[in-house]
Design a protein around this motif. Structure first.
Motif, short mmCIF file in Angstrom:
data_model
loop_
_atom_site.label_atom_id
_atom_site.label_comp_id
_atom_site.label_asym_id
_atom_site.label_seq_id
_atom_site.Cartn_x
_atom_site.Cartn_y
_atom_site.Cartn_z
N GLU A 103 0.84 -1.21 0.00
CA GLU A 103 0.00 0.00 0.00
C GLU A 103 0.87 1.25 0.00
N LEU A 104 0.56 2.17 -0.90
CA LEU A 104 1.25 3.45 -0.97
C LEU A 104 0.25 4.54 -0.61
N LEU A 105 0.46 5.19 0.53
CA LEU A 105 -0.50 6.16 1.06
C LEU A 105 0.00 7.58 0.88
N THR A 106 -0.88 8.46 0.38
CA THR A 106 -0.61 9.88 0.24
C THR A 106 -1.56 10.65 1.14
N VAL A 107 -1.03 11.52 1.98
CA VAL A 107 -1.87 12.32 2.87
C VAL A 107 -2.48 13.48 2.07
N LEU A 108 -3.81 13.52 2.04
CA LEU A 108 -4.50 14.59 1.33
C LEU A 108 -4.77 15.79 2.23
N GLU A 109 -5.01 15.53 3.50
CA GLU A 109 -5.34 16.61 4.43
C GLU A 109 -5.05 16.15 5.85
N GLY A 110 -4.49 17.04 6.68
CA GLY A 110 -4.29 16.74 8.08
C GLY A 110 -2.92 16.16 8.40
N THR A 111 -2.80 15.70 9.64
CA THR A 111 -1.57 15.12 10.16
C THR A 111 -1.88 13.75 10.75
N LEU A 112 -1.16 12.74 10.30
CA LEU A 112 -1.40 11.36 10.73
C LEU A 112 -0.20 10.79 11.46
N TYR A 113 -0.49 9.98 12.47
CA TYR A 113 0.51 9.07 13.04
C TYR A 113 0.23 7.71 12.44
N LEU A 114 1.25 7.12 11.79
CA LEU A 114 1.03 5.85 11.13
C LEU A 114 2.27 4.96 11.27
N GLY A 115 2.12 3.70 10.93
CA GLY A 115 3.26 2.79 10.99
C GLY A 115 2.87 1.38 10.64
N PHE A 116 3.90 0.52 10.61
CA PHE A 116 3.68 -0.91 10.38
C PHE A 116 4.63 -1.71 11.25
N VAL A 117 4.28 -2.97 11.47
CA VAL A 117 5.06 -3.86 12.31
C VAL A 117 5.54 -5.03 11.45
N THR A 118 6.82 -5.34 11.55
CA THR A 118 7.39 -6.42 10.75
C THR A 118 7.07 -7.78 11.37
N SER A 119 7.38 -8.83 10.61
CA SER A 119 7.34 -10.18 11.17
C SER A 119 8.42 -10.28 12.25
N ALA B 287 -7.56 13.15 5.76
CA ALA B 287 -7.90 12.24 4.67
C ALA B 287 -6.63 11.78 3.98
N ALA B 288 -6.69 10.61 3.38
CA ALA B 288 -5.56 10.05 2.64
C ALA B 288 -6.09 9.25 1.46
N LEU B 289 -5.24 9.08 0.47
CA LEU B 289 -5.56 8.24 -0.69
C LEU B 289 -4.48 7.17 -0.80
N SER B 290 -4.89 5.92 -0.88
CA SER B 290 -3.95 4.82 -0.97
C SER B 290 -4.11 4.08 -2.29
N SER B 291 -2.98 3.72 -2.88
CA SER B 291 -2.97 2.80 -4.01
C SER B 291 -2.48 1.45 -3.51
N LEU B 292 -3.05 0.38 -4.02
CA LEU B 292 -2.71 -0.97 -3.58
C LEU B 292 -2.40 -1.84 -4.78
N SER B 293 -1.40 -2.69 -4.62
CA SER B 293 -0.85 -3.44 -5.76
C SER B 293 -1.59 -4.74 -6.02
N SER B 294 -2.91 -4.68 -5.92
CA SER B 294 -3.74 -5.84 -6.26
C SER B 294 -5.11 -5.33 -6.65
N GLN B 295 -5.76 -6.03 -7.58
CA GLN B 295 -7.13 -5.68 -7.92
C GLN B 295 -8.08 -5.97 -6.77
N ASN B 296 -7.66 -6.87 -5.87
CA ASN B 296 -8.49 -7.27 -4.73
C ASN B 296 -7.58 -7.56 -3.54
N PRO B 297 -7.08 -6.48 -2.88
CA PRO B 297 -6.04 -6.66 -1.87
C PRO B 297 -6.49 -7.39 -0.62
N GLY B 298 -7.79 -7.36 -0.33
CA GLY B 298 -8.29 -7.97 0.90
C GLY B 298 -7.90 -7.15 2.12
#
Length: 226
Positions: free
Chosen positions: A119-135, A171-182
């Motif tokens: 997932e590639l996320l672009t912030v459209l408006e505001g300020t976000l705290y975000l992150g991910f956790v590895t295996s 608000a944010a807009l995300s692109s995802l590298s699958s037609q059906n990412p789940g």
């Protein structure tokens, strides 16, 4: 207003530019394969409708992703609008989809994974705290991002976002590298599965009393994806 409009279009261009670099779905063997949602054929994806019957509308979706969505009805104060092959059959076999995420004040897009997509996320408006956790060993990569910033969540990693403003939406807009990412929302999956996971299993996993697990399993686990 003009700058927000331009940022939205920039986000869309980034989404399209990321497709070739990050696509995980199988490569198409023809120009396009518009999904035939009525076909009884079951394949990995969707069967194609006759390409000779295709029209420009098959490649169009009036998604109105430039418009904010309501977040007040959500317990987690967020609303995810998905544009994928389910509601846009023209995406079939193309290895890309989009999502607009709206956050109310202090709204959260709760920890979740996309089993089939980066997932590639672009912030459209505001300020976000975000992150991910590895295996294992479960390292957290987190950051505070602002309007115009871009952040990538690797495929199948647990990730989240939170609007840090107490009085303003984001608000944010995300692109995802699958037609059906789940999407698998972690809390919903663990405590809201049907039938439920044994409270003995969860009490041991979380190292808490079973009555707490029973209480958590009795709650309504909301889906904020629409």
């Amino acid at each position: 207003m003009a700058s927000s409009f331009s940022l939205f279009h920039l986000a869309v261009l980034l989404a399209l530019a990321s497709w070739q670099a990050t696509a995980y779905d199988p490569s198409p063997l023809q120009d396009f394969c518009i999904a035939d949602m009525k076909s009884p054929v079951r394949v990995n994806g969707f069967a194609c409708k006759d390409p000779m019957t295709a029209t420009p509308d098959d490649f169009f979706n009036p998604a109105m992703l430039d418009q904010a969505r309501d977040t007040k009805a959500s317990k987690v104060r967020s609303n995810v609008t998905n544009i994928n092959v389910i509601n846009f059959p023209g995406l079939n076999t193309l290895g890309i989809s989009l999502a607009r995420i709206d956050y109310g004040p202090l709204g959260v897009n709760t920890p979740h994974i996309h089993p089939r997509a980066t997932e590639l996320l672009t912030v459209l408006e505001g300020t976000l705290y975000l992150g991910f956790v590895t295996s294992n060993p479960n390292r957290l990569f987190s950051k505070i991002v602002k309007k115009g910033d871009v952040f990538v969540f690797p495929k199948a990693m647990i990730h989240f976002q939170m609007n840090l403003a107490h009085d303003k939406p984001a608000a944010a807009l995300s692109s995802l590298s699958s037609q059906n990412p789940g999407v698998i929302s972690i809390a919903n999956a663990v405590f809201g599965s049907k039938p439920p996971i044994s409270d003995d299993v969860l009490a041991t996993a979380f190292q808490v009393e079973k009555n707490l697990i029973d209480w958590l399993q009795s709650q309504f686990w909301e889906n904020n994806n629409y």
